[in-house]
Design a protein around this motif. Structure first.
Motif, short mmCIF file in Angstrom:
data_model
loop_
_atom_site.label_atom_id
_atom_site.label_comp_id
_atom_site.label_asym_id
_atom_site.label_seq_id
_atom_site.Cartn_x
_atom_site.Cartn_y
_atom_site.Cartn_z
N GLY A 53 0.79 -1.22 0.00
CA GLY A 53 0.00 0.00 0.00
C GLY A 53 0.82 1.27 0.00
O GLY A 53 0.29 2.37 0.15
N LEU A 54 2.14 1.13 -0.18
CA LEU A 54 3.02 2.30 -0.15
C LEU A 54 2.97 3.02 -1.50
O LEU A 54 3.24 2.43 -2.54
N GLU A 55 2.62 4.28 -1.47
CA GLU A 55 2.50 5.07 -2.70
C GLU A 55 3.75 5.90 -2.99
O GLU A 55 4.03 6.23 -4.14
N PHE A 56 4.49 6.26 -1.94
CA PHE A 56 5.66 7.11 -2.11
C PHE A 56 6.59 6.85 -0.94
O PHE A 56 6.14 6.58 0.17
N CYS A 57 7.89 6.94 -1.18
CA CYS A 57 8.88 6.77 -0.12
C CYS A 57 10.10 7.62 -0.45
O CYS A 57 10.70 7.46 -1.51
N ASP A 58 10.43 8.54 0.46
CA ASP A 58 11.64 9.34 0.26
C ASP A 58 12.75 8.83 1.18
O ASP A 58 12.64 7.76 1.77
N SER A 59 13.81 9.60 1.31
CA SER A 59 14.96 9.16 2.10
C SER A 59 14.59 8.94 3.56
O SER A 59 15.17 8.07 4.23
#
Length: 117
Positions: A53-59
């Motif tokens: 369900g992860l739509e976006f992931c940054d640092s």
């Protein structure tokens, strides 16, 4: 910055599944870090981080995944990522972090016993 993010944790016969849902960025990473700190793992457990369900992931999100790996290691447990989004898989590879995590197509697949071919 986003606020659309949630975590759920469930016990399985092999350990725990931590599901991360929404956008994991600098504004939501503290919530992920808190969920990770609250996990209770035992030696031999497997922590599966379900990213379906992860739509976006940054640092900041990647730092949270590394924190989860560290927690598992300190507990004598293993960690696996499930349903890694293509964009995150590419970033982990570019950063040289892909080998830190076992990966599986689904959280359910991660819990299956390994079979020899």
């Amino acid at each position: 910055m986003s606020t659309r993010f949630s975590t759920t944790t469930r016990a399985t016969p092999t350990g725990l599944v931590l599901a991360l849902v929404g956008e994991l960025d600098s504004s939501t990473a503290p919530k992920a870090q808190e969920a990770i700190r609250q996990l209770t793992l035992r030696t031999g457990d497997q922590l599966v981080v379900d990213l379906s369900g992860l739509e976006f992931c940054d640092s900041s999100g990647i730092a949270a995944l590394i924190a989860a790996r560290s927690l598992a290691g300190r507990a004598g447990a293993t960690i696996a990522l499930a349903a890694v989004p293509r964009h995150l898989s590419k970033v982990l590879g570019l950063l040289g972090l892909a080998d830190l995590f076992g990966t599986h197509p689904t959280a359910e697949h991660a819990q299956e016993p390994a079979t020899e071919h």
